[in-house]
Structure formats: C-alpha cells, structure tokens
Design a protein around this motif. Structure first.
Motif, PDB file in Angstrom:
ATOM      1  N   LEU A  24      92.605 -48.160 -81.987  1.00  0.00           N
ATOM      2  CA  LEU A  24      93.446 -47.580 -83.038  1.00  0.00           C
ATOM      3  C   LEU A  24      93.172 -47.830 -84.229  1.00  0.00           C
ATOM      4  O   LEU A  24      92.809 -48.981 -84.670  1.00  0.00           O
ATOM      5  N   GLU A  25      93.067 -46.971 -85.166  1.00  0.00           N
ATOM      6  CA  GLU A  25      92.806 -47.295 -86.780  1.00  0.00           C
ATOM      7  C   GLU A  25      93.899 -46.767 -87.596  1.00  0.00           C
ATOM      8  O   GLU A  25      94.424 -45.748 -87.423  1.00  0.00           O
ATOM      9  N   ASN A  26      94.343 -47.762 -88.437  1.00  0.00           N
ATOM     10  CA  ASN A  26      95.317 -47.356 -89.265  1.00  0.00           C
ATOM     11  C   ASN A  26      96.811 -46.838 -88.651  1.00  0.00           C
ATOM     12  O   ASN A  26      97.131 -46.010 -89.136  1.00  0.00           O
ATOM     13  N   PHE A  27      97.029 -47.620 -87.578  1.00  0.00           N
ATOM     14  CA  PHE A  27      98.171 -47.198 -86.858  1.00  0.00           C
ATOM     15  C   PHE A  27      99.401 -47.892 -87.484  1.00  0.00           C
ATOM     16  O   PHE A  27      99.348 -49.189 -87.695  1.00  0.00           O
ATOM     17  N   PRO A  28     100.560 -47.092 -87.682  1.00  0.00           N
ATOM     18  CA  PRO A  28     101.722 -47.906 -88.205  1.00  0.00           C
ATOM     19  C   PRO A  28     102.600 -48.202 -87.100  1.00  0.00           C
ATOM     20  O   PRO A  28     103.197 -47.608 -86.405  1.00  0.00           O
ATOM     21  N   LEU A  29     102.613 -49.489 -87.026  1.00  0.00           N
ATOM     22  CA  LEU A  29     103.421 -50.248 -86.026  1.00  0.00           C
ATOM     23  C   LEU A  29     104.752 -50.428 -86.336  1.00  0.00           C
ATOM     24  O   LEU A  29     105.052 -51.359 -87.407  1.00  0.00           O
ATOM     25  N   PHE A  30     105.690 -50.128 -85.474  1.00  0.00           N
ATOM     26  CA  PHE A  30     107.172 -50.140 -85.955  1.00  0.00           C
ATOM     27  C   PHE A  30     107.990 -51.215 -85.210  1.00  0.00           C
ATOM     28  O   PHE A  30     107.690 -51.007 -83.916  1.00  0.00           O
ATOM     29  N   CYS A  31     108.447 -52.082 -85.688  1.00  0.00           N
ATOM     30  CA  CYS A  31     109.112 -53.050 -84.733  1.00  0.00           C
ATOM     31  C   CYS A  31     110.782 -52.659 -84.638  1.00  0.00           C
ATOM     32  O   CYS A  31     111.292 -52.638 -85.427  1.00  0.00           O
ATOM     33  N   PRO A  32     111.144 -52.420 -83.563  1.00  0.00           N
ATOM     34  CA  PRO A  32     112.709 -52.135 -83.174  1.00  0.00           C
ATOM     35  C   PRO A  32     113.645 -53.230 -83.403  1.00  0.00           C
ATOM     36  O   PRO A  32     114.663 -52.882 -84.023  1.00  0.00           O
ATOM     37  N   LYS A  33     113.015 -54.485 -83.603  1.00  0.00           N
ATOM     38  CA  LYS A  33     113.864 -55.549 -83.773  1.00  0.00           C
ATOM     39  C   LYS A  33     114.079 -55.829 -85.342  1.00  0.00           C
ATOM     40  O   LYS A  33     115.048 -56.019 -85.606  1.00  0.00           O
ATOM     41  N   CYS A  34     113.025 -56.299 -85.855  1.00  0.00           N
ATOM     42  CA  CYS A  34     113.098 -56.594 -87.363  1.00  0.00           C
ATOM     43  C   CYS A  34     112.917 -55.183 -88.206  1.00  0.00           C
ATOM     44  O   CYS A  34     113.136 -55.529 -89.431  1.00  0.00           O
ATOM     45  N   LYS A  35     112.887 -54.069 -87.653  1.00  0.00           N
ATOM     46  CA  LYS A  35     112.582 -52.680 -88.422  1.00  0.00           C
ATOM     47  C   LYS A  35     111.614 -52.900 -89.673  1.00  0.00           C
ATOM     48  O   LYS A  35     111.673 -52.283 -90.701  1.00  0.00           O
ATOM     49  N   GLN A  36     110.466 -53.516 -89.254  1.00  0.00           N
ATOM     50  CA  GLN A  36     109.426 -53.667 -90.296  1.00  0.00           C
ATOM     51  C   GLN A  36     108.412 -52.737 -89.702  1.00  0.00           C
ATOM     52  O   GLN A  36     108.135 -52.608 -88.377  1.00  0.00           O
ATOM     53  N   GLU A  37     107.426 -52.099 -90.586  1.00  0.00           N
ATOM     54  CA  GLU A  37     106.262 -51.483 -90.035  1.00  0.00           C
ATOM     55  C   GLU A  37     105.186 -51.878 -90.787  1.00  0.00           C
ATOM     56  O   GLU A  37     104.987 -52.526 -91.818  1.00  0.00           O
ATOM     57  N   THR A  38     104.096 -52.229 -89.795  1.00  0.00           N
ATOM     58  CA  THR A  38     102.670 -52.902 -90.562  1.00  0.00           C
ATOM     59  C   THR A  38     101.760 -51.969 -89.717  1.00  0.00           C
ATOM     60  O   THR A  38     101.627 -51.287 -88.753  1.00  0.00           O
ATOM     61  N   LEU A  39     100.708 -51.757 -90.699  1.00  0.00           N
ATOM     62  CA  LEU A  39      99.650 -51.178 -90.455  1.00  0.00           C
ATOM     63  C   LEU A  39      98.410 -52.188 -89.708  1.00  0.00           C
ATOM     64  O   LEU A  39      98.138 -53.175 -90.156  1.00  0.00           O
ATOM     65  N   ILE A  40      98.147 -51.653 -88.358  1.00  0.00           N
ATOM     66  CA  ILE A  40      97.224 -52.233 -87.665  1.00  0.00           C
ATOM     67  C   ILE A  40      96.002 -51.403 -87.309  1.00  0.00           C
ATOM     68  O   ILE A  40      95.843 -50.072 -87.250  1.00  0.00           O
ATOM     69  N   ASN A  41      94.811 -52.220 -86.909  1.00  0.00           N
ATOM     70  CA  ASN A  41      93.720 -51.713 -86.106  1.00  0.00           C
ATOM     71  C   ASN A  41      93.762 -52.579 -84.722  1.00  0.00           C
ATOM     72  O   ASN A  41      93.785 -53.736 -84.706  1.00  0.00           O
ATOM     73  N   VAL A  42      93.190 -51.663 -83.836  1.00  0.00           N
ATOM     74  CA  VAL A  42      93.042 -52.173 -82.495  1.00  0.00           C
ATOM     75  C   VAL A  42      91.656 -51.689 -81.815  1.00  0.00           C
ATOM     76  O   VAL A  42      91.353 -50.780 -81.823  1.00  0.00           O
ATOM     77  N   ARG A  43      90.958 -52.721 -81.383  1.00  0.00           N
ATOM     78  CA  ARG A  43      89.694 -52.556 -80.494  1.00  0.00           C
ATOM     79  C   ARG A  43      89.705 -53.534 -79.644  1.00  0.00           C
ATOM     80  O   ARG A  43      89.591 -54.924 -79.862  1.00  0.00           O
ATOM     81  N   GLN A  44      89.509 -53.076 -78.379  1.00  0.00           N
ATOM     82  CA  GLN A  44      89.189 -54.296 -77.311  1.00  0.00           C
ATOM     83  C   GLN A  44      90.300 -55.273 -77.100  1.00  0.00           C
ATOM     84  O   GLN A  44      90.001 -56.517 -77.138  1.00  0.00           O
ATOM     85  N   LEU A  45      91.433 -54.972 -77.227  1.00  0.00           N
ATOM     86  CA  LEU A  45      92.639 -55.937 -77.130  1.00  0.00           C
ATOM     87  C   LEU A  45      92.637 -56.667 -78.482  1.00  0.00           C
ATOM     88  O   LEU A  45      93.538 -57.788 -78.468  1.00  0.00           O
ATOM     89  N   ASN A  46      91.726 -56.508 -79.469  1.00  0.00           N
ATOM     90  CA  ASN A  46      91.887 -57.462 -80.545  1.00  0.00           C
ATOM     91  C   ASN A  46      92.671 -56.744 -81.790  1.00  0.00           C
ATOM     92  O   ASN A  46      92.376 -55.552 -81.996  1.00  0.00           O
ATOM     93  N   ILE A  47      93.744 -57.282 -82.246  1.00  0.00           N
ATOM     94  CA  ILE A  47      94.536 -56.423 -83.106  1.00  0.00           C
ATOM     95  C   ILE A  47      94.355 -57.018 -84.433  1.00  0.00           C
ATOM     96  O   ILE A  47      94.405 -58.416 -84.552  1.00  0.00           O
TER      97      ILE A  47
END
Length: 60
Positions: A24-47
């Motif tokens: 994943l590159e520049n993936f907008p990760l949204f948390c349903p609990k705290c309602k925050q959105e964070t951009l993340i990169n994921v490669r080989q289970l490394n976030i």
C-alpha cells in the motif's frame, strides 16, 4: 498469514487486514474508534506513517 492494521493514534484494530505480499502506498487509514485518518505505506507487513508537512502561513 494475515494481520490487522492497528490505528497509529489509539492502537485499536481497524477494519483493514494485510498479508505478507500486500503493498500500500499513500493509503488513507481510517480508525472507526477514534475517527482519525492517517496516511500510511505498507510493504512486507511493515507499516510506516506518512507525516504531512504543516501548512505554512502566506506572507505578503
């Protein structure tokens, strides 16, 4: 093997699962609990979190 992605803010489980071959590159990760959105990169289970530069005020 699949892992849940944890929120980078509150550390709770999100609704997204990743596998070892997930990329994943520049993936907008949204948390349903705290309602925050964070951009993340994921490669080989490394976030990694993408830190956005703060908006600068315009000077005249």
């Amino acid at each position: 093997m699949e892992n849940w992605i944890l929120c980078t803010v509150c550390k709770n489980k999100t609704r997204i699962r990743i596998r070892e071959d997930t990329i994943l590159e520049n993936f907008p990760l949204f948390c349903p609990k705290c309602k925050q959105e964070t951009l993340i990169n994921v490669r080989q289970l490394n976030i990694s979190v993408i830190r956005e530069p703060d908006a600068k005020t315009q000077s005249r």
